[in-house]
Design an enzyme around this catalytic site. Sequence first.
Site, PDB file in Angstrom:
ATOM      1  NE  ARG A  89      42.115  10.919   9.874  1.00  0.00           N
ATOM      2  CZ  ARG A  89      40.801  10.908   9.651  1.00  0.00           C
ATOM      3  NH1 ARG A  89      40.305  11.447   8.565  1.00  0.00           N
ATOM      4  NH2 ARG A  89      39.991  10.359  10.526  1.00  0.00           N
ATOM      5  CG  HIS A 178      37.851  10.664  16.492  1.00  0.00           C
ATOM      6  ND1 HIS A 178      36.589  10.553  17.059  1.00  0.00           N
ATOM      7  CD2 HIS A 178      37.663  11.131  15.250  1.00  0.00           C
ATOM      8  CE1 HIS A 178      35.676  10.940  16.176  1.00  0.00           C
ATOM      9  NE2 HIS A 178      36.303  11.291  15.057  1.00  0.00           N
ATOM     10  CD  GLU A 383      42.049  14.790  13.991  1.00  0.00           C
ATOM     11  OE1 GLU A 383      41.859  13.589  13.826  1.00  0.00           O
ATOM     12  OE2 GLU A 383      41.193  15.654  13.741  1.00  0.00           O
TER      13      GLU A 383
END
Length: 399
Positions: A89, A178, A383
């Site tokens: 990420r 996000h 996620e």
Amino acid sequence: MPSSHVLVLNCGSSSLKFAIIDTVSGDELLSGLAERLGELDPQIKYKFNGDKQLIALSPNDAHQTAIAKLVELVKQLQLDSNLIAVGHRVVHGGEHFTKSALITPDVIEAITKTSSLAPLHNPANLLGIEAAQSAFSHLPQIAVFDTAFHQSMSPEAFLYALPYTLYKQHGIRRYGFHGTSHAFVSAEAIKILDLNETNSKVISAHLGNGCSVTAIKNGKSVDTSMGMTPLEGLVMGTRSGDIDPGIFNYLTEQLNYSAKQIDTLLNKESGLLGISELSNDCRTIEESAADGHQQAALALDIFCYRLAKQIAAFVVPLGGLDALIFTGGIGENSDVIRAKVVAHLSFLGLEIDNDKNLAARFGSEGVITKQTAPCAIVVPTNEEWMIANDAANIAQEQK
Ligand code: AMP
């Protein structure tokens, strides 16, 4: 189809969240958190087969050591043989990244260049990438960006009304965050509600410690509430969200605040915590408000009012609404906040169904309004799965 396991890493300045996801079944085989890295008492907590375990690290051990221990653990649990990629990420991809990318020296250089826009996050993400590259040198490494989903916004939505040169020369514009979560829950909602993706009008509200709302038209982000940094927009746990920028001058001129103090004030001392003077945790705020704590009740009211106002504003770029999605720790669990927000939005034809609203908590998804068109729906975010899936797809393309 053979198992395709992906190691997902989410590296913060003193923490490292990790998971191994089976991208075929969607199962999470291992999950954990290395925390207090570089401090006196770092440790790794992990969950495997439902068992929770702890690995103590030595004082000052940092990311490199945590990843070395993680490699040992992965081997010991015999989870290494099916690994096909590592997915990272990365918080800020600037304008450079409109989608996930195989990590190459050029990609590292571009992430490094973007670090000025996310000085707390991108350097930490790079630490994780570097450590994982030496530990898993045989695996492709893929970067998945929080900002990428919002690169479809038009200049009308992403430019601030500042001198244009600040955008051209310094990249000062709205990027949004996000993105992985908004992309995941909007695609899920479109599937669940059987909407036509190429003709859909969806608003997703990711409400956790950080909160943002995104307008998604025909599957693409057209506007979002966070800006150049994750401070803009909604009231959050400790972040103020939008305020009059003139307050900055007042604080410096009249109250002698330094820029650093203002940054701390807006990021760490405001939001639910600042208003309630009690807690940034939504559960505590709700319980205290129910017990008659007036500032907790006020914090909840302001949170919901501002959220509803932002959602209503996003009906403009969409030109209507098919579905409002709630996700994140608050969005997935707080029936109280969802009911308040939906009540503010009754003019859009939304009316809460109390039973359905109570049922859609603690990991359960579902429509929570009496109507289905338009509707409000709870979709738990995932996620890690999105990162794993993107990484697996890019790794397959390399073969
Ligand atoms: P996240 O950052 O997505 O983990 O979300 C954290 C936020 O979710 C915190 O403010 C928690 O208080 C909130 N949260 C988690 N469970 C609940 C719940 N049952 N009711 C209200 N808020 C909750």
